[in-house]
Write a protein that holds these residues in place. Sequence first.
Motif, short mmCIF file in Angstrom:
data_model
loop_
_atom_site.label_atom_id
_atom_site.label_comp_id
_atom_site.label_asym_id
_atom_site.label_seq_id
_atom_site.Cartn_x
_atom_site.Cartn_y
_atom_site.Cartn_z
N THR A 1 71.29 -31.02 -19.85
CA THR A 1 71.08 -31.69 -21.57
C THR A 1 72.07 -31.14 -21.53
OG1 THR A 1 69.84 -30.29 -21.58
CG2 THR A 1 68.64 -32.47 -21.18
N ARG A 2 72.87 -30.29 -21.44
CA ARG A 2 73.89 -29.66 -22.46
C ARG A 2 75.10 -30.80 -22.58
NH1 ARG A 2 79.18 -29.19 -20.37
NH2 ARG A 2 79.24 -27.45 -18.59
N SER A 3 76.21 -31.17 -23.79
CA SER A 3 76.59 -31.77 -23.92
C SER A 3 78.21 -31.61 -23.29
CB SER A 3 77.36 -31.59 -25.44
OG SER A 3 76.64 -31.76 -26.08
N PRO A 4 78.92 -32.99 -22.71
CA PRO A 4 79.56 -33.17 -21.73
C PRO A 4 81.23 -31.86 -22.43
CG PRO A 4 79.31 -34.81 -22.16
CD PRO A 4 78.32 -34.44 -23.05
N ARG A 5 81.90 -31.64 -21.97
CA ARG A 5 82.53 -30.88 -22.43
C ARG A 5 83.85 -31.47 -22.29
NH1 ARG A 5 81.37 -25.18 -19.41
NH2 ARG A 5 79.34 -24.82 -21.06
N LYS A 6 85.56 -31.08 -22.52
CA LYS A 6 85.96 -32.37 -22.66
C LYS A 6 86.79 -32.37 -20.99
CE LYS A 6 90.80 -32.71 -24.18
NZ LYS A 6 92.33 -32.10 -24.57
N GLY A 7 86.78 -33.25 -20.65
CA GLY A 7 87.08 -33.90 -19.22
C GLY A 7 86.31 -33.96 -18.36
N GLU A 8 84.95 -33.38 -18.77
CA GLU A 8 83.61 -33.66 -17.92
C GLU A 8 83.44 -35.23 -17.52
OE1 GLU A 8 81.94 -28.75 -17.55
OE2 GLU A 8 81.02 -30.66 -19.10
N GLN A 9 82.78 -36.04 -16.58
CA GLN A 9 82.08 -36.49 -16.69
C GLN A 9 81.36 -36.59 -15.77
OE1 GLN A 9 85.53 -38.52 -13.84
NE2 GLN A 9 87.03 -37.57 -14.68
N HIS A 10 80.29 -37.89 -16.23
CA HIS A 10 78.75 -37.84 -16.14
C HIS A 10 78.90 -38.16 -14.04
CE1 HIS A 10 74.67 -39.45 -15.89
NE2 HIS A 10 75.14 -40.04 -15.25
N GLY A 11 78.23 -37.10 -13.58
CA GLY A 11 78.30 -38.10 -11.92
C GLY A 11 78.90 -37.19 -11.20
N LYS A 12 79.96 -36.05 -12.29
CA LYS A 12 81.29 -35.21 -11.50
C LYS A 12 80.96 -34.37 -12.02
CE LYS A 12 86.06 -34.94 -9.48
NZ LYS A 12 87.14 -34.41 -11.08
N GLU A 13 81.46 -32.95 -12.61
CA GLU A 13 81.07 -31.90 -13.26
C GLU A 13 79.24 -31.70 -13.26
OE1 GLU A 13 83.49 -33.68 -14.72
OE2 GLU A 13 84.88 -32.18 -14.03
N TYR A 14 78.12 -32.89 -14.03
CA TYR A 14 77.22 -32.92 -14.27
C TYR A 14 76.34 -34.56 -13.82
CZ TYR A 14 76.61 -28.18 -15.12
OH TYR A 14 76.65 -26.70 -14.82
N TYR A 15 75.45 -34.59 -13.99
CA TYR A 15 74.65 -35.18 -14.64
C TYR A 15 74.08 -35.51 -15.93
CZ TYR A 15 74.53 -37.95 -9.76
OH TYR A 15 74.77 -38.07 -8.63
N PHE A 16 74.76 -36.13 -16.96
CA PHE A 16 74.83 -35.42 -18.17
C PHE A 16 72.88 -36.45 -18.66
CE2 PHE A 16 78.60 -34.45 -17.96
CZ PHE A 16 78.64 -33.08 -18.03
N LEU A 17 72.18 -35.74 -19.38
CA LEU A 17 70.96 -36.39 -19.26
C LEU A 17 70.91 -36.23 -20.97
CD1 LEU A 17 68.63 -36.14 -15.88
CD2 LEU A 17 70.51 -37.89 -16.42
N THR A 18 69.79 -36.88 -21.42
CA THR A 18 68.89 -36.53 -22.55
C THR A 18 67.87 -35.89 -22.66
OG1 THR A 18 67.54 -38.17 -23.06
CG2 THR A 18 69.63 -38.70 -23.57
N LYS A 19 67.27 -34.50 -23.62
CA LYS A 19 66.34 -34.30 -23.02
C LYS A 19 64.74 -35.07 -22.87
CE LYS A 19 63.00 -30.64 -26.35
NZ LYS A 19 62.34 -31.52 -26.39
#
Lengths: 204, 204
Positions: free
Chosen positions: A39-57
């Motif tokens: 649930t943390r915010s993506p850092r610069k350059g990070e892509q959904h599904g690559k470094e992390y799946y970025f989800l809401t709480k």
Amino acid sequence: MDSKGLLIVISGPSGTGKGTICKEVLKRNDFWLSVSATTRSPRKGEQHGKEYYFLTKEEFEAKIEERDFLEYAHVYNNYYGTPKSNVIEKLEKGKDVILEIDIQGAINVKKAYSEAILIFILPPSYEELKNRIVNRGTETEESLKTRLESANREIECSKEYDYVVVNDTVDAAVRRVESIILAEKCKLKKMQSLIYDKFLIKNQ
Amino acid sequence: MDSKGLLIVISGPSGTGKGTICKEVLKRNDFWLSVSATTRSPRKGEQHGKEYYFLTKEEFEAKIEERDFLEYAHVYNNYYGTPKSNVIEKLEKGKDVILEIDIQGAINVKKAYSEAILIFILPPSYEELKNRIVNRGTETEESLKTRLESANREIECSKEYDYVVVNDTVDAAVRRVESIILAEKCKLKKMQSLIYDKFLIKNQ
């Protein structure tokens, strides 16, 4: 042969070079790297599904409700976890899956999936561990001490693991990890149905 | 690290190519091949201490009395056995020891030395096993049937083993055996004293 893939979990204290080992193992073999959710915010350059799946709480908590994590943790106000259905689907298809996660996460994966193979990456010596932590950034005496103590607490957790790989050189460590995976595929349990199908059944 | 060597026992039905695999493994690695003892007469070209230790019946029976065999058997009026003291001495010195023995012998070694690692060599298929037996010599229908039945009884014994290695190609089979040995060295049990000595003791 039991045609399910292997779930290989790689972890170790920070500064042991486990990331480099995983990258090399993945480069040389046809394994599938599981991507964690957070649930943390993506850092610069990070892509959904690559470094992390970025989800809401809310999304993350819904997946907890659905029991769709092999393990998850709440760290500094953010969730981190290993999505379950993706991993299980790959394993069922016979694909070997690599997880690179933290030590407590690894231990929890084993509880959820007892066939998981836990590999602990160890630096070659205490002095080397110290050097690697120092070289990572500007450390004060105090923060170095804290980090070393934390690393030692983590190293104590290695007793929960199946294998311990010393990272003296990346090449040697990668070879050890690859050997562990190949050896696990030769274990009797994995081979029993092949023996039955290919030999014993023919002689009845 | 537990500094004792590993005792690796390799066996399988005749016609599986275990001899070739052992030879290759020994060529590529610094392992020690245990030489068996027997009371049968040396064949042309066989040397005492190379193919076998050639003992008299009295010498062999004296060693049985002294419990100096890891395993032994009485076959067609001759004794065959694995001398114990040599093997144990090498293991204590940290040397890895390879035994290439028959299936019942392997199972008996495990009873005498529970840390032994038993590897069963399997031909790639039933058809291939049949071909290899036929190609070995002039077989009648009857003797082929007997040999196949015997091979199948032996394959059933693989359930007593730790690992099963398919000999599809010599190279692949050798790589599997080498991987098993390397993986066994990374097992937690083998690594625990290294972890304690190198890390945990320093932080006390």
